[in-house]
Scaffold this motif. Structure first.
Motif, PDB file in Angstrom:
ATOM      1  N   ALA A 281      -3.458  -3.870 -16.455  1.00  0.00           N
ATOM      2  CA  ALA A 281      -2.307  -5.275 -16.349  1.00  0.00           C
ATOM      3  C   ALA A 281      -1.032  -4.281 -16.038  1.00  0.00           C
ATOM      4  N   ASP A 282      -0.923  -3.277 -16.506  1.00  0.00           N
ATOM      5  CA  ASP A 282       0.397  -2.676 -16.099  1.00  0.00           C
ATOM      6  C   ASP A 282       0.591  -1.540 -15.144  1.00  0.00           C
ATOM      7  N   GLY A 283      -0.434  -1.797 -14.387  1.00  0.00           N
ATOM      8  CA  GLY A 283      -0.849  -0.674 -13.342  1.00  0.00           C
ATOM      9  C   GLY A 283       0.096  -1.271 -11.871  1.00  0.00           C
ATOM     10  N   ALA A 284      -0.230  -0.564 -10.823  1.00  0.00           N
ATOM     11  CA  ALA A 284       0.414  -0.695  -9.527  1.00  0.00           C
ATOM     12  C   ALA A 284      -0.344  -0.427  -8.283  1.00  0.00           C
ATOM     13  N   LEU A 285       0.129  -1.028  -7.195  1.00  0.00           N
ATOM     14  CA  LEU A 285      -0.504  -0.847  -6.111  1.00  0.00           C
ATOM     15  C   LEU A 285      -0.032   0.303  -5.599  1.00  0.00           C
ATOM     16  N   ARG A 286      -0.783   1.372  -5.071  1.00  0.00           N
ATOM     17  CA  ARG A 286       0.000   2.413  -4.345  1.00  0.00           C
ATOM     18  C   ARG A 286      -0.249   2.241  -2.713  1.00  0.00           C
ATOM     19  N   ILE A 287       0.948   2.217  -1.975  1.00  0.00           N
ATOM     20  CA  ILE A 287       0.802   2.157  -0.665  1.00  0.00           C
ATOM     21  C   ILE A 287       1.253   3.348  -0.004  1.00  0.00           C
ATOM     22  N   ALA A 288       0.426   3.973   0.947  1.00  0.00           N
ATOM     23  CA  ALA A 288       0.634   5.331   1.591  1.00  0.00           C
ATOM     24  C   ALA A 288       0.596   4.861   3.195  1.00  0.00           C
ATOM     25  N   VAL A 289       1.041   5.706   3.854  1.00  0.00           N
ATOM     26  CA  VAL A 289       1.165   5.697   5.488  1.00  0.00           C
ATOM     27  C   VAL A 289       0.431   7.147   5.737  1.00  0.00           C
ATOM     28  N   VAL A 290      -0.805   6.969   6.322  1.00  0.00           N
ATOM     29  CA  VAL A 290      -1.569   8.187   6.571  1.00  0.00           C
ATOM     30  C   VAL A 290      -1.802   8.268   8.061  1.00  0.00           C
ATOM     31  N   GLY A 291      -1.849   9.419   8.694  1.00  0.00           N
ATOM     32  CA  GLY A 291      -2.246   9.571  10.084  1.00  0.00           C
ATOM     33  C   GLY A 291      -3.908   8.901  10.257  1.00  0.00           C
ATOM     34  N   GLY A 292      -3.868   8.308  11.354  1.00  0.00           N
ATOM     35  CA  GLY A 292      -5.286   7.830  11.846  1.00  0.00           C
ATOM     36  C   GLY A 292      -5.252   6.185  12.272  1.00  0.00           C
ATOM     37  N   GLY A 293      -6.289   5.800  12.536  1.00  0.00           N
ATOM     38  CA  GLY A 293      -6.249   4.165  12.878  1.00  0.00           C
ATOM     39  C   GLY A 293      -6.087   4.404  14.493  1.00  0.00           C
ATOM     40  N   CYS A 294      -6.222   3.222  15.162  1.00  0.00           N
ATOM     41  CA  CYS A 294      -6.085   3.108  16.571  1.00  0.00           C
ATOM     42  C   CYS A 294      -4.828   3.285  17.133  1.00  0.00           C
ATOM     43  N   SER A 295      -3.820   3.088  16.110  1.00  0.00           N
ATOM     44  CA  SER A 295      -2.480   3.153  16.798  1.00  0.00           C
ATOM     45  C   SER A 295      -1.650   4.536  16.341  1.00  0.00           C
ATOM     46  N   GLY A 296      -2.370   5.459  15.623  1.00  0.00           N
ATOM     47  CA  GLY A 296      -1.883   6.659  15.032  1.00  0.00           C
ATOM     48  C   GLY A 296      -1.548   6.636  13.651  1.00  0.00           C
ATOM     49  N   LEU A 297      -0.880   5.441  12.824  1.00  0.00           N
ATOM     50  CA  LEU A 297      -0.781   5.472  11.610  1.00  0.00           C
ATOM     51  C   LEU A 297      -1.411   4.298  10.833  1.00  0.00           C
ATOM     52  N   GLN A 298      -2.010   4.406   9.577  1.00  0.00           N
ATOM     53  CA  GLN A 298      -2.577   3.330   8.852  1.00  0.00           C
ATOM     54  C   GLN A 298      -2.255   3.408   7.576  1.00  0.00           C
ATOM     55  N   TYR A 299      -2.151   2.193   7.004  1.00  0.00           N
ATOM     56  CA  TYR A 299      -1.974   1.966   5.603  1.00  0.00           C
ATOM     57  C   TYR A 299      -3.154   2.439   4.698  1.00  0.00           C
ATOM     58  N   LYS A 300      -2.783   3.098   3.527  1.00  0.00           N
ATOM     59  CA  LYS A 300      -3.970   3.352   2.501  1.00  0.00           C
ATOM     60  C   LYS A 300      -3.441   2.615   1.413  1.00  0.00           C
ATOM     61  N   MET A 301      -4.392   1.829   0.535  1.00  0.00           N
ATOM     62  CA  MET A 301      -3.927   1.064  -0.690  1.00  0.00           C
ATOM     63  C   MET A 301      -4.724   1.452  -1.768  1.00  0.00           C
ATOM     64  N   ASP A 302      -4.392   1.746  -2.846  1.00  0.00           N
ATOM     65  CA  ASP A 302      -5.221   2.018  -4.115  1.00  0.00           C
ATOM     66  C   ASP A 302      -4.673   1.671  -5.157  1.00  0.00           C
ATOM     67  N   LEU A 303      -5.322   1.115  -6.536  1.00  0.00           N
ATOM     68  CA  LEU A 303      -4.831   0.545  -7.460  1.00  0.00           C
ATOM     69  C   LEU A 303      -4.692   1.753  -8.365  1.00  0.00           C
ATOM     70  N   VAL A 304      -3.326   1.990  -9.122  1.00  0.00           N
ATOM     71  CA  VAL A 304      -3.080   3.048  -9.914  1.00  0.00           C
ATOM     72  C   VAL A 304      -2.638   2.807 -11.284  1.00  0.00           C
ATOM     73  N   ASP A 305      -2.619   3.715 -12.021  1.00  0.00           N
ATOM     74  CA  ASP A 305      -2.012   3.272 -13.447  1.00  0.00           C
ATOM     75  C   ASP A 305      -0.274   3.126 -13.305  1.00  0.00           C
ATOM     76  N   GLY A 306       0.220   3.837 -12.478  1.00  0.00           N
ATOM     77  CA  GLY A 306       1.551   4.246 -12.357  1.00  0.00           C
ATOM     78  C   GLY A 306       2.312   4.982 -11.483  1.00  0.00           C
ATOM     79  N   PRO A 307       3.347   5.268 -11.296  1.00  0.00           N
ATOM     80  CA  PRO A 307       4.165   6.264 -10.284  1.00  0.00           C
ATOM     81  C   PRO A 307       3.748   7.641 -10.702  1.00  0.00           C
ATOM     82  N   ARG A 308       3.739   8.518  -9.784  1.00  0.00           N
ATOM     83  CA  ARG A 308       3.785   9.960  -9.904  1.00  0.00           C
ATOM     84  C   ARG A 308       4.996  10.460  -9.495  1.00  0.00           C
ATOM     85  N   ASP A 309       5.290  11.993  -9.666  1.00  0.00           N
ATOM     86  CA  ASP A 309       6.442  12.480  -9.518  1.00  0.00           C
ATOM     87  C   ASP A 309       6.949  12.302  -8.036  1.00  0.00           C
TER      88      ASP A 309
END
Length: 119
Positions: free
Chosen positions: A34-62
């Motif tokens: 319930a106190d977690g977060a959605l991590r959004i990252a931009v990574v190389g790939g996909g048909c236009s060169g960049l794509q979004y990667k999303m994961d549910l995580v417990d919280g922020p990292r360094d």
């Protein structure tokens, strides 16, 4: 356990719209995060060169940026933040194009799948 060193961001970086907020709250609760977060990252790939990667995580990292928006938390790394500034996250339950969608004003080229872009 050492303290996590992260920055607090705001909705100028990414704004979570109502549909995405509702769906995210449900997913986090189902996973017991319930106190977690959605991590959004931009990574190389996909048909236009960049794509979004999303994961549910417990919280922020360094070095992450934590953005509280519309009752949920989003975490993003500083490099990905450069690509998503000013974006909005929404959710659609459309059968063909369903799922989380990022509307990104920095994307100069987007593809029809809505999951890949070039900045």
């Amino acid at each position: 356990m050492s303290a996590v060193n992260y920055k607090l961001g705001n909705e100028k970086l990414i704004k979570v719209l109502d549909g995405a907020s509702e769906h995210l709250c449900g997913l986090l609760e189902k996973q017991g995060r319930a106190d977690g977060a959605l991590r959004i990252a931009v990574v190389g790939g996909g048909c236009s060169g960049l794509q979004y990667k999303m994961d549910l995580v417990d919280g922020p990292r360094d070095r992450d940026i934590l953005i509280p928006s519309n009752g949920v938390n989003v975490v993003i790394d500083p490099k990905s933040a450069l690509f998503v500034a000013g974006s909005e996250l929404d959710y659609s339950d459309d059968l063909q194009q369903g799922g989380f969608k990022v509307t990104n004003p920095n994307a100069q080229v987007t593809c029809s799948c809505g999951e890949s872009f070039a900045a």
